[in-house]
Design a protein around this motif. Structure first.
Motif, short mmCIF file in Angstrom:
data_model
loop_
_atom_site.label_atom_id
_atom_site.label_comp_id
_atom_site.label_asym_id
_atom_site.label_seq_id
_atom_site.Cartn_x
_atom_site.Cartn_y
_atom_site.Cartn_z
N GLU A 154 -1.24 45.10 -45.39
CA GLU A 154 -0.15 44.37 -44.72
C GLU A 154 -0.30 44.44 -43.20
O GLU A 154 -0.03 43.46 -42.50
CB GLU A 154 1.21 44.91 -45.16
CG GLU A 154 1.58 44.53 -46.57
CD GLU A 154 2.87 45.17 -47.06
OE1 GLU A 154 3.44 44.65 -48.03
OE2 GLU A 154 3.31 46.20 -46.49
N GLN A 155 -0.74 45.58 -42.70
CA GLN A 155 -0.97 45.74 -41.26
C GLN A 155 -2.08 44.81 -40.79
O GLN A 155 -1.96 44.16 -39.75
CB GLN A 155 -1.32 47.19 -40.95
CG GLN A 155 -1.58 47.45 -39.49
CD GLN A 155 -2.05 48.88 -39.22
OE1 GLN A 155 -2.30 49.65 -40.14
NE2 GLN A 155 -2.16 49.23 -37.96
N GLN A 182 -0.78 41.28 -40.62
CA GLN A 182 0.06 41.10 -39.44
C GLN A 182 -0.78 41.00 -38.16
O GLN A 182 -0.49 40.19 -37.29
CB GLN A 182 1.08 42.25 -39.32
CG GLN A 182 2.11 42.04 -38.24
CD GLN A 182 2.90 40.74 -38.43
OE1 GLN A 182 3.39 40.46 -39.51
NE2 GLN A 182 2.99 39.95 -37.38
N ASN A 192 -4.61 38.50 -48.36
CA ASN A 192 -3.50 38.34 -49.31
C ASN A 192 -3.99 38.47 -50.75
O ASN A 192 -3.28 39.01 -51.60
CB ASN A 192 -2.80 36.99 -49.11
CG ASN A 192 -1.66 37.09 -48.12
OD1 ASN A 192 -0.97 38.09 -48.05
ND2 ASN A 192 -1.47 36.04 -47.35
N LEU A 210 -4.21 42.09 -51.34
CA LEU A 210 -2.85 42.65 -51.40
C LEU A 210 -2.20 42.38 -52.75
O LEU A 210 -1.61 43.28 -53.35
CB LEU A 210 -2.01 42.08 -50.26
CG LEU A 210 -0.57 42.59 -50.15
CD1 LEU A 210 -0.57 44.09 -49.85
CD2 LEU A 210 0.17 41.83 -49.05
N LYS A 251 -0.88 45.24 -55.34
CA LYS A 251 0.53 45.27 -55.74
C LYS A 251 0.68 45.11 -57.25
O LYS A 251 1.48 45.80 -57.88
CB LYS A 251 1.32 44.19 -55.01
CG LYS A 251 1.65 44.54 -53.58
CD LYS A 251 2.52 43.46 -52.94
CE LYS A 251 2.99 43.89 -51.56
NZ LYS A 251 3.86 42.87 -50.94
#
Length: 197
Positions: free
Chosen positions: A91-92, A95, A120, A123, A127
């Motif tokens: 996520e970092q 960003q 993504n 990620l 998740k």
């Protein structure tokens, strides 16, 4: 200059020659072994230098991206803490790319969009794996209240809350809690936990 006696040198040479002649095969094998070992060491050193140069040239995020492609193969063996750390790092990175995209010209937008998409994808996989492992651990704890979950080490409050909600007469709060953490539907949870009315 003084004279050096040549006799002892000749005797030493004869003894060395005799030893070499008697142990020719062993000495040849030993020399070959040393030569091969030196060659392997040299090749490994060259390969290591080349790989270090390649990694030094790559930006940190690109190196981590390549590492994450390997990490994705090992997600089954990770605990919740490790998966959570991966999520935070990815996520970092996303960003960071978004910040770079906002600062730079529109020409690089497609490059940034592609990078964001790639991160993504990673990620989502992490998740999804964490949700699946959380769900499986909840089922194990539900079926055996004495079950100790190594997976949740560092996240004991999640287990405590689950157990607290599990001890109530109504299961609505428990179902909502499991659905919130694992992204499963309440109908699916009822079915898997045998909570159908």
């Amino acid at each position: 200059m003084g004279r050096i006696p040549i006799g002892p040198i000749i005797e030493g040479g004869k003894k060395a020659g005799k030893i070499i002649k008697e142990n020719h095969k062993e000495i040849t094998a030993f020399i070959s072994l040393l030569s091969a070992g030196g060659k392997v060491i040299k090749e490994n050193t060259v390969k290591k230098k080349e790989s270090n140069k390649t990694e030094e040239k790559l930006p940190h995020r690109k190196v981590r991206y390549n590492q994450y492609k390997k990490i994705l193969m090992e997600l089954d063996s990770q605990n919740r803490n490790e998966l959570f750390q991966y999520i935070l790092e990815v996520e970092q990175f996303i960003q960071q790319i978004k910040n770079e995209e906002n600062k730079e010209l529109g020409v690089k937008k497609p490059i940034h969009k592609n990078r964001i998409k790639n991160w993504n994808d990673i990620l989502i996989q992490i998740k999804d794996k964490m949700n699946a492992k959380d769900y499986l651990e909840f089922i194990k704890i539900y079926n055996n209240p004495n079950y100790h979950s190594e997976y949740f080490k560092g996240f004991e409050r999640v287990v405590e809350k689950f157990k607290k909600l599990n001890n109530r007469e109504k299961y609505d709060d428990l179902l909502k809690y499991i659905a919130e953490i694992t992204n499963r539907s309440i109908e699916q949870i009822k079915k898997d936990f045998s909570l159908t009315d």
